[in-house]
Design an enzyme around this catalytic site. Structure first.
Site, PDB file in Angstrom:
ATOM      1  N   TYR A 106     -25.848  -4.302  16.447  1.00  0.00           N
ATOM      2  CA  TYR A 106     -26.128  -2.949  16.919  1.00  0.00           C
ATOM      3  C   TYR A 106     -27.381  -2.874  17.776  1.00  0.00           C
ATOM      4  O   TYR A 106     -27.560  -1.920  18.534  1.00  0.00           O
ATOM      5  CB  TYR A 106     -26.210  -1.989  15.731  1.00  0.00           C
ATOM      6  CG  TYR A 106     -24.942  -2.028  14.922  1.00  0.00           C
ATOM      7  CD1 TYR A 106     -23.762  -1.474  15.420  1.00  0.00           C
ATOM      8  CD2 TYR A 106     -24.879  -2.699  13.700  1.00  0.00           C
ATOM      9  CE1 TYR A 106     -22.577  -1.562  14.716  1.00  0.00           C
ATOM     10  CE2 TYR A 106     -23.692  -2.783  12.981  1.00  0.00           C
ATOM     11  CZ  TYR A 106     -22.552  -2.214  13.500  1.00  0.00           C
ATOM     12  OH  TYR A 106     -21.374  -2.317  12.800  1.00  0.00           O
ATOM     13  N   ARG A 138     -17.342   3.616  11.703  1.00  0.00           N
ATOM     14  CA  ARG A 138     -18.466   2.971  11.009  1.00  0.00           C
ATOM     15  C   ARG A 138     -19.437   2.377  12.031  1.00  0.00           C
ATOM     16  O   ARG A 138     -20.654   2.526  11.907  1.00  0.00           O
ATOM     17  CB  ARG A 138     -17.912   1.901  10.071  1.00  0.00           C
ATOM     18  CG  ARG A 138     -18.945   1.002   9.385  1.00  0.00           C
ATOM     19  CD  ARG A 138     -18.216   0.122   8.374  1.00  0.00           C
ATOM     20  NE  ARG A 138     -18.910  -1.119   8.054  1.00  0.00           N
ATOM     21  CZ  ARG A 138     -19.827  -1.247   7.096  1.00  0.00           C
ATOM     22  NH1 ARG A 138     -20.171  -0.186   6.389  1.00  0.00           N
ATOM     23  NH2 ARG A 138     -20.376  -2.411   6.843  1.00  0.00           N
ATOM     24  N   HIS A 171     -12.908   1.660  11.315  1.00  0.00           N
ATOM     25  CA  HIS A 171     -14.001   0.699  11.465  1.00  0.00           C
ATOM     26  C   HIS A 171     -14.879   1.047  12.658  1.00  0.00           C
ATOM     27  O   HIS A 171     -16.102   0.848  12.616  1.00  0.00           O
ATOM     28  CB  HIS A 171     -13.439  -0.714  11.617  1.00  0.00           C
ATOM     29  CG  HIS A 171     -14.405  -1.774  11.194  1.00  0.00           C
ATOM     30  ND1 HIS A 171     -14.971  -1.828   9.932  1.00  0.00           N
ATOM     31  CD2 HIS A 171     -14.930  -2.825  11.872  1.00  0.00           C
ATOM     32  CE1 HIS A 171     -15.789  -2.863   9.851  1.00  0.00           C
ATOM     33  NE2 HIS A 171     -15.793  -3.485  11.022  1.00  0.00           N
ATOM     34  N   HIS A 182     -24.341  -4.890   4.466  1.00  0.00           N
ATOM     35  CA  HIS A 182     -24.150  -6.226   5.045  1.00  0.00           C
ATOM     36  C   HIS A 182     -24.858  -7.276   4.186  1.00  0.00           C
ATOM     37  O   HIS A 182     -26.001  -7.069   3.763  1.00  0.00           O
ATOM     38  CB  HIS A 182     -24.724  -6.291   6.460  1.00  0.00           C
ATOM     39  CG  HIS A 182     -23.894  -5.584   7.475  1.00  0.00           C
ATOM     40  ND1 HIS A 182     -24.382  -5.145   8.685  1.00  0.00           N
ATOM     41  CD2 HIS A 182     -22.566  -5.234   7.469  1.00  0.00           C
ATOM     42  CE1 HIS A 182     -23.417  -4.562   9.378  1.00  0.00           C
ATOM     43  NE2 HIS A 182     -22.315  -4.608   8.659  1.00  0.00           N
ATOM     44  N   LYS A 211     -18.869  -4.870  -1.212  1.00  0.00           N
ATOM     45  CA  LYS A 211     -18.361  -6.237  -1.261  1.00  0.00           C
ATOM     46  C   LYS A 211     -19.176  -7.037  -2.262  1.00  0.00           C
ATOM     47  O   LYS A 211     -20.381  -6.849  -2.389  1.00  0.00           O
ATOM     48  CB  LYS A 211     -18.441  -6.884   0.125  1.00  0.00           C
ATOM     49  CG  LYS A 211     -17.380  -6.391   1.095  1.00  0.00           C
ATOM     50  CD  LYS A 211     -17.416  -7.185   2.381  1.00  0.00           C
ATOM     51  CE  LYS A 211     -16.275  -6.779   3.302  1.00  0.00           C
ATOM     52  NZ  LYS A 211     -16.279  -7.562   4.556  1.00  0.00           N
ATOM     53  N   ARG A 239     -17.427   1.874   4.419  1.00  0.00           N
ATOM     54  CA  ARG A 239     -16.204   1.141   4.746  1.00  0.00           C
ATOM     55  C   ARG A 239     -14.976   1.922   4.291  1.00  0.00           C
ATOM     56  O   ARG A 239     -15.065   2.794   3.421  1.00  0.00           O
ATOM     57  CB  ARG A 239     -16.192  -0.226   4.057  1.00  0.00           C
ATOM     58  CG  ARG A 239     -17.280  -1.200   4.488  1.00  0.00           C
ATOM     59  CD  ARG A 239     -17.108  -2.517   3.739  1.00  0.00           C
ATOM     60  NE  ARG A 239     -18.073  -3.527   4.171  1.00  0.00           N
ATOM     61  CZ  ARG A 239     -19.257  -3.726   3.607  1.00  0.00           C
ATOM     62  NH1 ARG A 239     -19.631  -2.958   2.579  1.00  0.00           N
ATOM     63  NH2 ARG A 239     -20.071  -4.674   4.055  1.00  0.00           N
TER      64      ARG A 239
END
Length: 359
Positions: free
Chosen positions: A333, A301, A298, A324, A222, A198
């Protein structure tokens, strides 16, 4: 400047109870998330001032004002976000979620010395998020035209490393600026395309976070989770090229640990860690000249993730690589690489697709 320092700076621009909330959340939320919260709260409190709900400074807005806000007033704020600031429904949802987290803390967690909640009433609990009805297939289709495919990965990397400079050889200012930064810029592009990191993770990297022998980087994901993320061999080569010139090129002392730094600026020629916006603008510049103006950090990515899935077809590993929290996010994806569906539709009318004819 590290993310946590920017969080400190922004939180001081907010009322004391917001500062307290941000401080409490440092253990569970990443600095990047907290910084986004601060930006969202500044927009909200500035709106309250602009609408005349309080006459004074932003930092002095009292809890009593929040306690008395109506559902209609919050709906007015959401309308302001969507139609005055041109925020998408997804962005409005994110800002509303940030406010819901703050108000939940003020009503249900924080308490005074008398063991009373800061707020008696939580207006945000009465406001619902936007219903965004895009399924994964629709999201994937929107994304497909904005990412790199097949040979474009290496073509874009080569353009950053060499092609952009060739394009502007007659423009001395642009050409010399590219020569100054091409190893750095190529390393950033190559690292994103070779790892799927990210933007906040790229910005936060220090030199010591790299393990060049293991092709990995230590990042804070995150939720403030530490993780070692692998990157490609090409990314390694480009990082080595950049590290070979980094210290001398950017006039760095040993005290500056940031991996990606800005060009020396000002009369003293000082350098600092590249900001998220600086990296975004860098990618936008190359993307526009490359002929894919929709390409962004992004989308790079996403490009990595699409290529990884096409070559490995391993969703659990891809989920871990991307960081994730939900596997449903990673499943997007699988739709981006689903050529079988297209061939089936093509064959319905008796016109086999080009790929089918060549097989």
């Amino acid at each position: 400047m590290r993310f946590h320092e920017r969080v400190d700076e922004k939180s001081r621009m907010l009322p004391w109870y917001v500062n307290e909330f941000i401080s409490k959340k440092r253990r569970t939320l990443s600095p990047a998330t907290l910084l986004n919260y601060c930006h969202d709260y500044i927009i909200f409190f500035d709106w309250l001032l602009a609408e005349g709900y309080f006459n004074g400074d932003r930092t002095d807005i009292p809890l009593e004002l929040l306690n008395g806000l109506t559902v209609q007033q919050i709906e007015d704020f959401l309308t302001f976000l969507q139609f005055r600031l041109d925020n998408s429904p997804l962005t409005v949802n994110r800002k509303l979620s940030a406010l819901k987290a703050l108000f939940h803390y003020l009503q249900n967690i924080a308490e005074t010395n008398d063991l009373q909640p800061y707020l008696d009433r939580n207006v945000m609990a009465k406001v619902e998020l936007n219903q965004v009805k895009e399924d994964q297939e629709a999201i994937a289709q929107k994304m497909s035209g904005k990412i790199l495919w097949d040979q474009e990965y290496e073509q874009f990397r080569e353009f950053v490393a060499q092609g952009y400079g060739d394009l502007y050889k007659e423009n001395k200012r642009r050409y010399h600026f590219h020569l100054q930064n091409r190893e750095r810029d190529t390393a950033i592009i190559s690292l994103i395309l070779g790892s799927g990191l990210r933007l906040s993770e790229i910005v936060g990297l220090d030199v010591d976070d790299l393990d060049l022998k293991k092709f990995s980087a230590r990042v804070i994901r995150k939720g403030n989770k530490e993780q070692y993320v692998f990157f490609s061999e090409q990314a390694l080569l480009d990082l080595q090229d950049y590290l070979a010139v980094r210290k001398a090129r950017y006039k760095l002392t040993d005290q500056i640990k940031a991996l990606f730094v800005s060009s020396p600026m000002g009369p003293k020629g000082t350098t600092r860690r590249m900001t998220p916006r600086a990296i975004e603008k860098m990618v936008e510049k190359y993307a526009a000249e490359f002929g894919k103006p929709a390409l962004s950090v992004h989308k790079l990515r996403h490009s990595f993730a699409t290529r990884y899935h096409a070559e490995n077809n391993d969703v659990p590993k891809l989920r871990r690589q991307l960081g994730h929290s939900s596997i449903q996010t990673t499943m997007i994806y699988t739709h981006l690489t689903n050529d079988e569906l297209k061939r089936a539709v093509d064959n319905m009318d008796g016109y086999p697709s080009k790929q089918t004819e060549s097989e």
